[in-house]
Design an enzyme around this catalytic site. Structure first.
Site, mmCIF file in Angstrom:
data_model
loop_
_atom_site.group_PDB
_atom_site.id
_atom_site.type_symbol
_atom_site.label_atom_id
_atom_site.label_comp_id
_atom_site.label_asym_id
_atom_site.label_seq_id
_atom_site.Cartn_x
_atom_site.Cartn_y
_atom_site.Cartn_z
ATOM 1 N N GLY A 1 0.779 -1.234 0.000
ATOM 2 C CA GLY A 1 0.000 0.000 0.000
ATOM 3 C C GLY A 1 0.812 1.286 0.000
ATOM 4 O O GLY A 1 0.316 2.333 0.403
ATOM 5 N N LEU B 1 -8.568 -8.264 -13.868
ATOM 6 C CA LEU B 1 -9.977 -7.874 -13.814
ATOM 7 C C LEU B 1 -10.550 -7.796 -15.219
ATOM 8 O O LEU B 1 -9.858 -7.381 -16.155
ATOM 9 C CB LEU B 1 -10.126 -6.483 -13.184
ATOM 10 C CG LEU B 1 -9.855 -6.327 -11.698
ATOM 11 C CD1 LEU B 1 -9.722 -4.850 -11.354
ATOM 12 C CD2 LEU B 1 -10.967 -6.973 -10.868
ATOM 13 N N ASN C 1 -3.799 2.076 -13.987
ATOM 14 C CA ASN C 1 -2.775 1.264 -13.320
ATOM 15 C C ASN C 1 -1.432 1.972 -13.463
ATOM 16 O O ASN C 1 -1.242 2.780 -14.371
ATOM 17 C CB ASN C 1 -2.696 -0.116 -13.973
ATOM 18 C CG ASN C 1 -1.704 -1.026 -13.275
ATOM 19 O OD1 ASN C 1 -1.645 -1.063 -12.038
ATOM 20 N ND2 ASN C 1 -0.904 -1.756 -14.040
ATOM 21 N N HIS D 1 2.653 0.870 -13.782
ATOM 22 C CA HIS D 1 3.562 -0.265 -13.946
ATOM 23 C C HIS D 1 5.001 0.256 -13.792
ATOM 24 O O HIS D 1 5.328 1.313 -14.341
ATOM 25 C CB HIS D 1 3.353 -0.909 -15.317
ATOM 26 C CG HIS D 1 4.218 -2.104 -15.507
ATOM 27 N ND1 HIS D 1 3.949 -3.321 -14.899
ATOM 28 C CD2 HIS D 1 5.373 -2.271 -16.189
ATOM 29 C CE1 HIS D 1 4.901 -4.175 -15.215
ATOM 30 N NE2 HIS D 1 5.782 -3.570 -15.993
ATOM 31 N N ASP E 1 -1.136 -4.863 -18.792
ATOM 32 C CA ASP E 1 -0.279 -3.689 -19.040
ATOM 33 C C ASP E 1 -0.350 -3.183 -20.478
ATOM 34 O O ASP E 1 0.659 -2.771 -21.063
ATOM 35 C CB ASP E 1 1.201 -4.022 -18.723
ATOM 36 C CG ASP E 1 1.380 -4.504 -17.292
ATOM 37 O OD1 ASP E 1 0.666 -4.007 -16.407
ATOM 38 O OD2 ASP E 1 2.236 -5.385 -17.068
ATOM 39 N N GLU F 1 10.007 6.341 -6.453
ATOM 40 C CA GLU F 1 9.990 7.812 -6.270
ATOM 41 C C GLU F 1 9.359 8.486 -7.490
ATOM 42 O O GLU F 1 8.595 9.442 -7.360
ATOM 43 C CB GLU F 1 11.414 8.340 -6.060
ATOM 44 C CG GLU F 1 11.936 8.055 -4.666
ATOM 45 C CD GLU F 1 13.443 8.302 -4.548
ATOM 46 O OE1 GLU F 1 14.009 9.026 -5.394
ATOM 47 O OE2 GLU F 1 14.042 7.745 -3.606
ATOM 48 N N ALA F 2 9.681 7.972 -8.673
ATOM 49 C CA ALA F 2 9.080 8.525 -9.902
ATOM 50 C C ALA F 2 7.582 8.230 -9.937
ATOM 51 O O ALA F 2 6.776 9.057 -10.381
ATOM 52 C CB ALA F 2 9.775 7.943 -11.130
HETATM 53 C C1 GRF Z 1 4.790 -0.658 -7.691
HETATM 54 O O1 GRF Z 1 5.861 -1.405 -8.208
HETATM 55 C C2 GRF Z 1 3.841 -0.332 -8.791
HETATM 56 O O2 GRF Z 1 4.483 -0.047 -9.982
HETATM 57 C C3 GRF Z 1 3.021 -1.592 -8.873
HETATM 58 O O3 GRF Z 1 2.865 -1.969 -7.516
HETATM 59 C C4 GRF Z 1 3.966 -1.508 -6.772
HETATM 60 C C5 GRF Z 1 3.511 -0.703 -5.591
HETATM 61 O O4 GRF Z 1 2.802 -1.505 -4.721
HETATM 62 N N1 GRF Z 1 1.794 -1.364 -9.571
HETATM 63 P P1 GRF Z 1 2.384 -0.955 -3.278
HETATM 64 O O5 GRF Z 1 1.679 0.355 -3.474
HETATM 65 O O6 GRF Z 1 3.666 -0.787 -2.511
HETATM 66 O O7 GRF Z 1 1.503 -2.011 -2.666
#
Ligand code: GRF
Length: 217
Positions: A16, A98, A110, A112, A153, A180-181
């Site tokens: 999260g 989903l 989403n 990625h 994706d 961070e990005a």
């Molecule tokens: C990140 O790598 C993001 O790109 C992917 O889930 C990760 C973050 O998960 N979709 P969380 O927010 O730490 O649970």
């Protein structure tokens, strides 16, 4: 057009960190959104603590194993979203596939942790993505915010941010910098939607220039 305050359903499956970033930005009035509901694909994941601490968010658990098929599972999730009247569904470290119903087309986002279409698709999640990027020897990786369609994706791309891959990077160190990005790219995409600047044309997303407020001139 005036900026809208978007109602978001945030879907999580794990730590999260992304949800936490949204909560912090909303508190600091840096994100034009509210999160009435968080949906987790698993009970007891650590990310739920952020929703609990925040207090005003409802939590729903929708587990894939409780449903016979993908359609019913997906419908159960989107039915909650309809009930809460959300504008967008934001997948935040959500690890379940989903089926997107018609009324949620281009309303599910989403993020990625790579520059799509590299290092993405089924099975590419977590540090696997970063290990593959390092192994391949790319000099740039990054993150991609996209609409979710009926494949992994693959939907129209809204925002991408590049991150340099360093010679001594490990999957963990790259993960940290890409995250961070992500903390900038995901809110950026949500703000663009709140400002009504995003339109989808087939695979391409167009971002309209910001509107200049005549009173600011
Ligand atoms: C990140 O790598 C993001 O790109 C992917 O889930 C990760 C973050 O998960 N979709 P969380 O927010 O730490 O649970």
């Amino acid at each position: 057009m005036r900026k809208k305050k978007l109602r978001l359903a945030v879907f999580i499956s794990g730590t999260g960190r992304t949800l936490k970033n949204f909560i912090d930005l909303i508190e600091r009035k840096k994100l034009s959104a509210e999160i009435p509901v968080v949906i987790s694909s698993l009970p007891n994941v650590s990310g739920l603590q952020y929703a609990e601490e925040e207090g005003a968010m409802d939590i729903e658990i929708v587990e894939r194993s409780k449903f016979d098929n993908l359609r019913d599972f997906s419908e159960a999730n989107f039915e909650i979203c309809r009930r809460y009247g959300v504008h967008y569904v934001v997948l935040a470290g959500y690890l379940r596939f989903l089926e997107i119903p018609k009324d949620f087309e281009n309303r599910v986002l989403n993020i990625h942790p790579s520059l799509i279409p590299s290092f993405c698709g089924r099975g590419y999640y977590g540090n696997i993505v970063h290990a593959k990027a390092i192994e391949h020897g790319v000099k740039l990786s990054g993150c991609t915010v996209h609409f979710v369609d009926q494949d992994y994706d693959s939907g129209p791309i809204i925002v991408q941010r590049a991150v340099e891959v360093k010679d001594d990077d490990t999957p963990d160190s790259l993960n940290q910098r890409v995250f961070e990005a992500e903390c900038l790219a995901y809110p950026e995409a949500i703000e663009l939607l709140a400002e009504g600047r995003v339109t989808v044309h087939g695979r391409r997303v167009r971002i309209a220039p910001p509107e200049i407020d005549e009173f600011d001139m």
